[in-house]
Scaffold this motif. Structure first.
Motif, PDB file in Angstrom:
ATOM      1  N   LEU A   6       5.654   1.951   2.011  1.00  0.00           N
ATOM      2  CA  LEU A   6       4.802   2.994   1.441  1.00  0.00           C
ATOM      3  C   LEU A   6       3.476   3.069   2.197  1.00  0.00           C
ATOM      4  CD1 LEU A   6       4.326   5.081  -0.842  1.00  0.00           C
ATOM      5  CD2 LEU A   6       3.275   3.219  -2.159  1.00  0.00           C
ATOM      6  N   ALA A   7       2.876   1.909   2.499  1.00  0.00           N
ATOM      7  CA  ALA A   7       1.618   1.894   3.247  1.00  0.00           C
ATOM      8  C   ALA A   7       1.805   2.518   4.628  1.00  0.00           C
ATOM      9  CB  ALA A   7       1.102   0.460   3.371  1.00  0.00           C
ATOM     10  N   LEU A   8       2.929   2.209   5.282  1.00  0.00           N
ATOM     11  CA  LEU A   8       3.206   2.781   6.594  1.00  0.00           C
ATOM     12  C   LEU A   8       3.385   4.291   6.490  1.00  0.00           C
ATOM     13  CD1 LEU A   8       3.884   2.503   9.579  1.00  0.00           C
ATOM     14  CD2 LEU A   8       6.250   1.935   8.934  1.00  0.00           C
ATOM     15  N   TYR A   9       4.182   4.735   5.509  1.00  0.00           N
ATOM     16  CA  TYR A   9       4.433   6.166   5.349  1.00  0.00           C
ATOM     17  C   TYR A   9       3.140   6.926   5.042  1.00  0.00           C
ATOM     18  CZ  TYR A   9       5.956  10.581   3.378  1.00  0.00           C
ATOM     19  OH  TYR A   9       6.104  11.916   3.121  1.00  0.00           O
ATOM     20  N   GLN A  10       2.353   6.416   4.091  1.00  0.00           N
ATOM     21  CA  GLN A  10       1.139   7.129   3.705  1.00  0.00           C
ATOM     22  C   GLN A  10       0.089   7.092   4.804  1.00  0.00           C
ATOM     23  OE1 GLN A  10       0.075   5.521  -0.177  1.00  0.00           O
ATOM     24  NE2 GLN A  10       1.384   7.040  -1.183  1.00  0.00           N
ATOM     25  N   GLY A  11       0.105   6.044   5.624  1.00  0.00           N
ATOM     26  CA  GLY A  11      -0.789   6.016   6.763  1.00  0.00           C
ATOM     27  C   GLY A  11      -0.444   7.089   7.773  1.00  0.00           C
ATOM     28  N   VAL A  12       0.861   7.242   8.046  1.00  0.00           N
ATOM     29  CA  VAL A  12       1.309   8.249   9.003  1.00  0.00           C
ATOM     30  C   VAL A  12       1.169   9.662   8.432  1.00  0.00           C
ATOM     31  CG1 VAL A  12       3.304   9.119  10.280  1.00  0.00           C
ATOM     32  CG2 VAL A  12       2.900   6.657  10.147  1.00  0.00           C
ATOM     33  N   ALA A  13       1.589   9.847   7.178  1.00  0.00           N
ATOM     34  CA  ALA A  13       1.624  11.190   6.591  1.00  0.00           C
ATOM     35  C   ALA A  13       0.262  11.668   6.108  1.00  0.00           C
ATOM     36  CB  ALA A  13       2.628  11.217   5.434  1.00  0.00           C
ATOM     37  N   TYR A  14      -0.543  10.751   5.541  1.00  0.00           N
ATOM     38  CA  TYR A  14      -1.794  11.169   4.898  1.00  0.00           C
ATOM     39  C   TYR A  14      -3.037  10.523   5.481  1.00  0.00           C
ATOM     40  CZ  TYR A  14       1.862  11.890   1.358  1.00  0.00           C
ATOM     41  OH  TYR A  14       3.021  12.218   0.706  1.00  0.00           O
TER      42      TYR A  14
END
Length: 474
Positions: free
Chosen positions: A439-447
């Motif tokens: 989740l941290a990786l995804y939200q870092g990339v996406a948001y």
């Protein structure tokens, strides 16, 4: 949306089985193939908590029956046959008579539902006006059993109230289809886009069902979850799944914005547990935790083949209204008149909108099902290759957008496997820590959140500067 190729009509020589579709990651678990099996098969939950046909079988004409089959009629073809004279057409939402935004004014429909109450109101109105004898919808399972929700046919308004609220849980249609075939009458079915499409495909092979299916009520859809989604809720609320009696995925609070989801569990001892989705490691819908793999190859967001369909109005000022607001797309002339009559009587509070507004309310879903789908279709893959109304394409996307789409698919597939392992080992923390990291990786990339976001932003900025310098030099 482009139409690169139309699904070719399947002949009797086309060999395609439910097992092949499942192995190719294209079985959504709708149960249509089981409904056509004549009782020789059943739907069962697999080890990942997704519904699949339990036995190896190949119903007659299956290649034209499965909603994700490359040989089945497309949504465009079905809608053209059903709504060919519709007033409006948009390639993203299909053919339609009129679209609205608003909510139900009368009764407790709005308060009882997850959104503006329009889906339950429409189903109730069809019964009230004797336009149907029953409505197939999803309700909590009664009694002890492995599943929490199932399809049932409601024949009274009281029965319909059991189906209010959103259910992010695998269900299948074979049981209610069998009941509709056994009992004369006219029926409506409430379902997500691929289920509604599957019903219309089945109607072409089942004259009795075609005669009795009077209306289809569609629900806008992001993707289908597995049963492990609610089990993960339980883990994160310090509850054992076998102690959970019921789940409300979106506990309503008029004092909070509608898009601030709260998961609510009722345990068998009468106690309850609540947790906001943003405090759950898998609560970011866009990340795709526990998504069915077939959803990666869907291009219908708004149930284009349904007589009427409903979603949440995820734009301001509606998304901040905790009471809930629907966006409505009407395709049936009869239902258009029914809704207009109720507006004139003051029973519905609806304002007409255009297709651009509808699309704006579901912007993230359309990016995933258009741009993201085109990118995924360009990937090499084994097994059955889906044919969609979107052409394969990866050029033109930024590296960051490609990474977002790749992460979603990785999280979707990985969440099933990691949860299965953590469940088998009885170590919930193994899944929770993995999910938290993803989740941290995804939200870092996406948001652009957290240190990962700062790192990605820095890389993107340097890349843009380098591209600009190269362009100037050229």
């Amino acid at each position: 949306m482009s139409s690169p190729e139309r699904p070719a009509p399947a002949s009797k020589s086309v060999w395609l089985s439910p097992g092949q579709m499942a192995k190719s990651g294209l079985c959504i678990g709708c149960g249509i193939c089981v409904a056509q099996s004549g009782g020789s098969a059943a739907m069962r939950l697999d080890r990942y908590g997704q519904l699949k046909p339990a036995t190896s079988h190949r119903p007659d004409g299956f290649a034209e029956l499965c909603p994700f089959s490359p040989h089945a009629r497309s949504e465009d073809q079905i809608a053209e046959a059903r709504f060919g004279s519709a007033r409006f057409y948009d390639p993203r939402i299909g053919r339609f008579e009129i679209a609205y935004v608003g909510h139900v004014r009368e009764g407790t429909f709005r308060a009882d539902g997850s959104s503006g109450g329009m889906a339950s109101w429409t189903a109730t109105e069809l019964l009230k006006r004797n336009l149907v004898d029953g409505v197939a919808h999803v309700v909590p399972c009664s009694g002890a059993g492995e599943r929490l929700f199932e399809y049932q046919i409601a024949r009274t308004a009281d029965d319909l109230r059991k189906g209010a609220k959103s259910r992010y849980y695998p269900v299948e249609l074979s049981g209610v289809i069998a009941e509709m075939k056994r009992h004369r009458g006219r029926y409506a079915v409430v379902g997500i886009p691929c289920f509604i499409k599957a019903l219309h495909l089945l109607c072409r092979k089942e004259p009795v069902l075609e005669e009795r299916l009077a209306f289809t009520i569609g629900l806008f859809c992001g993707h289908m979850k597995s049963t492990r989604f609610v089990e993960s809720f339980a883990w994160q609320m310090d509850a054992e799944m076998n102690t959970v009696e019921s789940v409300d995925y979106r506990l309503k609070d008029p004092g909070r914005p509608a898009n601030w989801y709260t998961a609510h569990l009722r345990l068998k001892d009468g106690s309850t547990r609540n947790k906001d989705w943003w405090h759950l490691v898998d609560g970011d819908w866009g990340a795709g935790f526990f998504q069915n793999s077939a959803c990666n190859f869907c291009d219908d967001v708004v149930a284009e083949t349904a007589d009427i369909s409903f979603g949440d109005a995820w734009v301001e000022p509606y998304s901040s209204d905790g009471r809930g607001t629907n966006v409505v797309v009407v395709r049936s002339p009869l239902l258009r008149a029914l809704v207009a009559d109720a507006i004139d009587q003051g029973r519905l509070e609806l304002s007409e909108v255009d297709s651009a507004f509808v699309i704006e309310t579901q912007a993230a879903g359309f990016r995933q099902r258009r741009e993201g789908l085109a990118f995924r279709l360009a990937w090499p893959r084994s097994g059955i290759r889906p044919r969609k109304r979107v052409a394969p394409k990866w050029k033109g996307l930024s590296a960051r957008r490609m990474l977002v789409y790749w992460l979603r698919s990785t999280i979707s597939a990985g969440s099933h496997r990691v949860f299965w392992l953590a469940r088998a080992l009885k170590i919930p923390a193994a899944y929770i820590r993995w999910a938290s990291a993803m989740l941290a990786l995804y939200q870092g990339v996406a948001y652009s959140r957290g240190w990962i976001g700062k790192l990605i932003d820095g890389i993107s900025m340097r890349g843009r500067r380098a591209s600009k310098d190269d362009g100037t030099g050229a």
